[in-house]
Design an enzyme around this catalytic site. Structure first.
Site, PDB file in Angstrom:
ATOM      1  N   GLY A  11       0.770  -1.251   0.000  1.00  0.00           N
ATOM      2  CA  GLY A  11       0.000   0.000   0.000  1.00  0.00           C
ATOM      3  C   GLY A  11       0.796   1.293   0.000  1.00  0.00           C
ATOM      4  CB  THR A  12       4.232   2.357  -0.993  1.00  0.00           C
ATOM      5  OG1 THR A  12       4.317   1.872  -2.325  1.00  0.00           O
ATOM      6  CG2 THR A  12       4.941   1.415  -0.045  1.00  0.00           C
ATOM      7  CG  MET A  89      -1.399  -8.252  -6.608  1.00  0.00           C
ATOM      8  SD  MET A  89      -0.539  -7.530  -8.003  1.00  0.00           S
ATOM      9  CE  MET A  89       0.265  -8.990  -8.642  1.00  0.00           C
ATOM     10  CB  ILE A  91      -7.746 -10.334 -14.154  1.00  0.00           C
ATOM     11  CG1 ILE A  91      -6.219 -10.310 -14.322  1.00  0.00           C
ATOM     12  CG2 ILE A  91      -8.435  -9.984 -15.473  1.00  0.00           C
ATOM     13  CD1 ILE A  91      -5.669 -11.355 -15.238  1.00  0.00           C
ATOM     14  CG  LEU A  92     -11.143  -5.632 -11.777  1.00  0.00           C
ATOM     15  CD1 LEU A  92     -11.164  -4.111 -11.809  1.00  0.00           C
ATOM     16  CD2 LEU A  92     -11.855  -6.153 -10.526  1.00  0.00           C
ATOM     17  CG  HIS A 108       2.030  -2.013 -15.532  1.00  0.00           C
ATOM     18  ND1 HIS A 108       1.727  -3.274 -15.040  1.00  0.00           N
ATOM     19  CD2 HIS A 108       3.083  -2.176 -16.365  1.00  0.00           C
ATOM     20  CE1 HIS A 108       2.560  -4.155 -15.576  1.00  0.00           C
ATOM     21  NE2 HIS A 108       3.383  -3.520 -16.382  1.00  0.00           N
ATOM     22  CB  VAL A 143      -4.388  -7.664 -18.372  1.00  0.00           C
ATOM     23  CG1 VAL A 143      -3.409  -7.305 -17.258  1.00  0.00           C
ATOM     24  CG2 VAL A 143      -5.527  -8.499 -17.821  1.00  0.00           C
ATOM     25  CG  ASP A 144      -0.997  -4.474 -17.259  1.00  0.00           C
ATOM     26  OD1 ASP A 144      -1.642  -3.837 -16.398  1.00  0.00           O
ATOM     27  OD2 ASP A 144      -0.248  -5.427 -16.975  1.00  0.00           O
ATOM     28  CD  GLU A 173       4.761   2.138  -9.186  1.00  0.00           C
ATOM     29  OE1 GLU A 173       3.750   1.856  -8.518  1.00  0.00           O
ATOM     30  OE2 GLU A 173       5.610   1.285  -9.490  1.00  0.00           O
TER      31      GLU A 173
HETATM   32  C1  GRF Z   1       3.313  -1.085  -7.625  1.00  0.00           C
HETATM   33  O1  GRF Z   1       4.584  -1.331  -8.156  1.00  0.00           O
HETATM   34  C2  GRF Z   1       2.308  -0.910  -8.731  1.00  0.00           C
HETATM   35  O2  GRF Z   1       2.847  -0.324  -9.876  1.00  0.00           O
HETATM   36  C3  GRF Z   1       1.897  -2.324  -9.032  1.00  0.00           C
HETATM   37  O3  GRF Z   1       1.845  -2.953  -7.779  1.00  0.00           O
HETATM   38  C4  GRF Z   1       2.759  -2.305  -6.892  1.00  0.00           C
HETATM   39  C5  GRF Z   1       1.966  -1.911  -5.676  1.00  0.00           C
HETATM   40  O4  GRF Z   1       2.788  -1.398  -4.665  1.00  0.00           O
HETATM   41  N1  GRF Z   1       0.644  -2.366  -9.756  1.00  0.00           N
HETATM   42  P1  GRF Z   1       2.155  -0.770  -3.356  1.00  0.00           P
HETATM   43  O5  GRF Z   1       1.236  -1.824  -2.745  1.00  0.00           O
HETATM   44  O6  GRF Z   1       1.385   0.441  -3.754  1.00  0.00           O
HETATM   45  O7  GRF Z   1       3.309  -0.457  -2.459  1.00  0.00           O
END
Ligand code: GRF
Length: 200
Positions: A11-12, A89, A91-92, A108, A143-144, A173
């Site tokens: 969850g960063t 994580m 897929i919807l 991503h 996806v993506d 990010e």
């Molecule tokens: C991130 O690298 C994001 O790009 C990917 O999953 C990771 C999630 O990291 N989809 P966090 O849980 O937000 O720390």
């Protein structure tokens, strides 16, 4: 804009979003719910520290359809208008995505369309690219592959470990995702066919 953040792990990105909200730089966004498909997700603690409502819909305990419709029910109950996938994580289904057409975004850790799917940073290192980065895009059925909203590049060094590259990308990010959410909430993202455009 009533927003839910969906997570599965540490969850960063969620933390960066909540910090931006606190600093009033998330536009008209109101984070009303943090939903995890993993009861162990560290991000849940981050949400609770910020006094956000949390929900857990464990993907291990239910079959896929039941689990997804439970998520939908919670989102509808909370009148969610916009969904941010921040390390979610799962897929919807197309049914889910059609209910929130062009209202779901994802982050991503590569410059899409390069290196979609899992372990994007490792894919980049294995390929030997000199530049990678991160992408915020609209979620579509493939996806993506949805329309790209924002991207940021970082250098890749030959001596990089997977973690070093992942950390370098992650720092970007944390800037990119709140920025995309803010733009969305201010009505500055328009989607035409398969492209997203930022309008001022
Ligand atoms: C991130 O690298 C994001 O790009 C990917 O999953 C990771 C999630 O990291 N989809 P966090 O849980 O937000 O720390």
């Amino acid at each position: 804009m009533r927003t839910a953040v969906l997570i599965s792990g540490r969850g960063t990105n969620l933390e960066a979003i909540l910090k931006a909200e606190e600093e009033k730089s998330l536009g008209k966004t109101k984070i009303v719910l943090v939903l995890s498909n993993n009861p162990e997700a560290k991000g849940l603690e981050i949400a609770q520290r910020s006094h956000k409502q949390t929900a857990i819909v464990d993907k291990k305990n239910l079959d896929y359809c039941e689990q997804e419709s439970e998520i939908l029910e919670i989102l509808e109950h909370n009148k969610i208008e916009f969904i941010v996938l921040a390390g979610f994580m799962q897929i919807l289904s197309s049914n889910f995505i059609s209910k929130y057409k062009n209202k779901i975004i994802n982050i991503h850790p590569s410059l899409l369309p390069s290196f979609p799917g899992l372990k994007a940073q490792k894919q980049a290192l294995d390929f030997g690219v000199k530049i990678s980065g991160c992408t915020v895009h609209i979620v579509t059925e493939t996806v993506d592959e949805g329309p790209i909203i924002l991207q940021k590049c970082v250098e890749v060094y030959s001596e990089d470990s997977e973690k070093e590259l992942a950390d370098r990308i992650l720092r970007e990010e944390h800037v990119l995702l709140p920025k995309a959410i803010s733009l969305f909430s201010l009505g500055k993202i328009q989607v035409y066919s398969n492209k997203a455009r930022i309008v001022e």
